[in-house]
Design an enzyme around this catalytic site. Structure first.
Site, PDB file in Angstrom:
ATOM      1  N   LYS A 114     -19.408  34.512   1.096  1.00 58.32           N
ATOM      2  CA  LYS A 114     -18.196  35.232   0.727  1.00 58.32           C
ATOM      3  C   LYS A 114     -18.032  35.376  -0.786  1.00 58.32           C
ATOM      4  O   LYS A 114     -17.512  36.382  -1.267  1.00 58.32           O
ATOM      5  CB  LYS A 114     -16.969  34.518   1.308  1.00 58.32           C
ATOM      6  CG  LYS A 114     -16.762  34.715   2.798  1.00 58.32           C
ATOM      7  CD  LYS A 114     -15.573  33.931   3.289  1.00 58.32           C
ATOM      8  CE  LYS A 114     -15.217  34.287   4.731  1.00 58.32           C
ATOM      9  NZ  LYS A 114     -14.621  35.619   4.859  1.00 58.32           N
ATOM     10  N   ASN A 124     -14.043  33.557  14.767  1.00 52.52           N
ATOM     11  CA  ASN A 124     -13.464  33.292  13.459  1.00 52.52           C
ATOM     12  C   ASN A 124     -12.190  34.096  13.266  1.00 52.52           C
ATOM     13  O   ASN A 124     -12.060  35.212  13.760  1.00 52.52           O
ATOM     14  CB  ASN A 124     -14.485  33.574  12.346  1.00 52.52           C
ATOM     15  CG  ASN A 124     -14.320  34.956  11.729  1.00 52.52           C
ATOM     16  OD1 ASN A 124     -13.448  35.183  10.903  1.00 52.52           O
ATOM     17  ND2 ASN A 124     -15.163  35.890  12.170  1.00 52.52           N
ATOM     18  N   ARG A 125     -11.254  33.501  12.565  1.00 55.88           N
ATOM     19  CA  ARG A 125     -10.073  34.215  12.083  1.00 55.88           C
ATOM     20  C   ARG A 125      -9.822  33.786  10.629  1.00 55.88           C
ATOM     21  O   ARG A 125      -8.724  33.415  10.228  1.00 55.88           O
ATOM     22  CB  ARG A 125      -8.854  33.941  12.966  1.00 55.88           C
ATOM     23  CG  ARG A 125      -8.494  32.484  13.174  1.00 55.88           C
ATOM     24  CD  ARG A 125      -7.134  32.350  13.877  1.00 55.88           C
ATOM     25  NE  ARG A 125      -6.825  30.966  14.169  1.00 55.88           N
ATOM     26  CZ  ARG A 125      -7.216  30.330  15.282  1.00 55.88           C
ATOM     27  NH1 ARG A 125      -7.934  30.967  16.197  1.00 55.88           N
ATOM     28  NH2 ARG A 125      -6.886  29.067  15.476  1.00 55.88           N
ATOM     29  N   GLY A 161      -9.814  35.419   7.722  1.00 57.77           N
ATOM     30  CA  GLY A 161      -8.797  36.176   7.002  1.00 57.77           C
ATOM     31  C   GLY A 161      -9.131  36.486   5.553  1.00 57.77           C
ATOM     32  O   GLY A 161      -8.251  36.392   4.672  1.00 57.77           O
ATOM     33  N   ASN A 198     -18.959  43.797   0.075  1.00 59.28           N
ATOM     34  CA  ASN A 198     -18.038  44.215   1.134  1.00 59.28           C
ATOM     35  C   ASN A 198     -16.612  44.008   0.621  1.00 59.28           C
ATOM     36  O   ASN A 198     -16.267  42.915   0.157  1.00 59.28           O
ATOM     37  CB  ASN A 198     -18.306  43.358   2.380  1.00 59.28           C
ATOM     38  CG  ASN A 198     -17.479  43.763   3.576  1.00 59.28           C
ATOM     39  OD1 ASN A 198     -16.263  43.645   3.578  1.00 59.28           O
ATOM     40  ND2 ASN A 198     -18.160  44.196   4.629  1.00 59.28           N
ATOM     41  N   SER A 238     -11.983  44.282  10.293  1.00 61.40           N
ATOM     42  CA  SER A 238     -11.749  42.877  10.615  1.00 61.40           C
ATOM     43  C   SER A 238     -10.503  42.758  11.481  1.00 61.40           C
ATOM     44  O   SER A 238      -9.477  43.375  11.191  1.00 61.40           O
ATOM     45  CB  SER A 238     -11.565  42.053   9.344  1.00 61.40           C
ATOM     46  OG  SER A 238     -11.095  40.758   9.669  1.00 61.40           O
ATOM     47  N   ASN A 277      -8.769  40.097  11.646  1.00 56.40           N
ATOM     48  CA  ASN A 277      -8.070  38.907  11.161  1.00 56.40           C
ATOM     49  C   ASN A 277      -7.109  39.156  10.005  1.00 56.40           C
ATOM     50  O   ASN A 277      -6.543  38.202   9.466  1.00 56.40           O
ATOM     51  CB  ASN A 277      -9.102  37.849  10.754  1.00 56.40           C
ATOM     52  CG  ASN A 277     -10.005  37.475  11.916  1.00 56.40           C
ATOM     53  OD1 ASN A 277      -9.542  37.305  13.041  1.00 56.40           O
ATOM     54  ND2 ASN A 277     -11.298  37.389  11.654  1.00 56.40           N
ATOM     55  N   LYS A 326     -17.710  49.895   7.468  1.00 56.97           N
ATOM     56  CA  LYS A 326     -17.969  48.957   8.563  1.00 56.97           C
ATOM     57  C   LYS A 326     -16.910  49.133   9.638  1.00 56.97           C
ATOM     58  O   LYS A 326     -15.709  49.046   9.354  1.00 56.97           O
ATOM     59  CB  LYS A 326     -17.962  47.513   8.050  1.00 56.97           C
ATOM     60  CG  LYS A 326     -18.396  46.498   9.108  1.00 56.97           C
ATOM     61  CD  LYS A 326     -18.668  45.136   8.485  1.00 56.97           C
ATOM     62  CE  LYS A 326     -19.267  44.166   9.503  1.00 56.97           C
ATOM     63  NZ  LYS A 326     -19.642  42.877   8.884  1.00 56.97           N
TER      64      LYS A 326
END
Length: 362
Positions: free
Chosen positions: A73, A118-119, A121, A146, A182, A184, A219
């Site tokens: 990340k 996963n969440r 966030g 990203n 996403s 999340n 994405k």
């Protein structure tokens, strides 16, 4: 997968909280404690010769396998991942302001399903710090960035927030991927709607041209219907989007065998349960664009056969995350060498000939 990883390392890591184990893995990579697998140089040269040149949207890739966004990340282990055999690393998701993400626990393993929930966030150090880190890096592979929306920013102000992040990362990114999928971040997936995405991509491409055009990717989610996917493909073609990444995680729990899976709460599922749906979306994008829209295929890649299936469906590059978590440090080299062997045995002259060979298109 090496027996040592399967029998010793993975069981040890899997006894830890999933996010804690991930943090330790990143730190081990950062400190150089994870060694590059021993791969015969002649074998690697043979693999490259079989696969042929990998040039996508104006960028030359060492090989077609990348690590998907969400693993690194904060751009801390880009070169270490390249050393493990990945041809490109997509860092992030990066937001303009740093944020801590959702409350913990927020990452869960489903070993029986070979999956993760996963969440997280969009927890990240923020654009300024990540850009500084990348600017200092003597990178050894292609680096995509990203980008996503800060949680505190509503969709009405999302375009400005994305533009701020886009402008910050533009100088250090080989390509920029726009994350509107996403599950999340509240209401983020609403930005996939045609009217919202039209505005967002239009503004990003306008600024892209002013800064000096770099590949812009989008994405998307696997939970879209066919009409929505076709609409997004049409929009991306019209706006000169360089590729579509298919797909993000799914909110569906269909087919999971893990008991009491709902006890983990909301979040996106990645890994094997996503594989078939991701391949379907790839195939539809390929057909909808008549094979003209490059696709990065991601979702449930654990083996070379999985990778080949995504490429047959229309992907010109592939990414993995969950498969790497479950398989260990030889994962990338295993995929690439295995993929080359399949290409050779199937009688293709190079990887480009495989792309879309099983989709009803051109």
């Amino acid at each position: 997968m090496s027996n040592f990883f399967e029998k010793v390392i993975r069981p040890t890591l899997f006894r830890l909280d999933a996010e804690r184990a991930h943090e330790l893995g990143i730190k081990a990579l950062e400190l150089g404690l994870v060694k590059r697998p021993r791969i015969n140089s002649d074998r690697l040269a043979e693999v490259k010769n079989i696969l042929g040149p990998i040039k996508r949207f104006g960028i030359e890739f060492d090989n077609p396998l990348g690590i998907a966004a969400g693993f690194d990340k904060n751009a801390k282990v880009v070169n270490q991942l390249a050393g493990l055999g990945f041809g490109f690393v997509e860092v992030g998701t990066v937001t303009f302001e740093p944020q801590t993400g959702n409350p913990k626990p927020r990452l869960f393993r489903l070993p029986e399903d070979r999956a993760l929930i996963n969440r997280l966030g969009f927890n990240n150090d923020g654009a300024v710090e990540i850009v500084e880190r990348l600017a200092k890096l003597d990178r050894r592979c292609v680096v995509g960035v990203n980008i996503g929306r800060n949680k505190k920013v509503d969709n009405e102000h999302a375009v400005a927030n994305y533009l701020d992040t886009f402008e910050a990362v533009h100088p250090v990114a080989d390509y920029i991927a726009v994350n509107v999928s996403s599950p999340n971040t509240p209401d983020l997936r609403e930005l996939q709607r045609a009217d919202n995405l039209e505005l967002l991509i239009g503004e990003l491409q306008r600024r892209n041209a002013e800064l000096g055009t770099k590949p812009l990717l989008v994405k998307i989610a696997p939970d879209l219907d066919e009409a929505d996917i076709d609409s997004i493909v049409d929009l991306c073609v019209r706006h000169g989007v360089s590729a579509i990444i298919a797909t993000n995680t799914t909110v569906s729990r269909d087919g999971l065998v893990t008991k009491q899976v709902d006890s983990f709460g909301p979040g996106g599922v990645s890994g094997k349960p996503l594989s078939n749906r991701a391949t379907q979306v790839i195939s539809q994008i390929y057909r909808s664009s008549n094979g003209h829209m490059p696709i990065i295929g991601v979702g449930g890649i654990f083996t070379a056969e999985d990778a080949f299936e995504k490429i047959e469906a229309g992907a010109s590059l592939i990414q993995a995350y969950t498969g790497f978590i479950y398989s260990g440090t030889t994962f990338a080299f295993d995929i690439i060498t295995g993929l080359a062997e399949i290409v050779r045995k199937q009688g293709f002259h190079n990887l480009d000939e495989v792309i879309g060979s099983r989709s009803d298109s051109r």
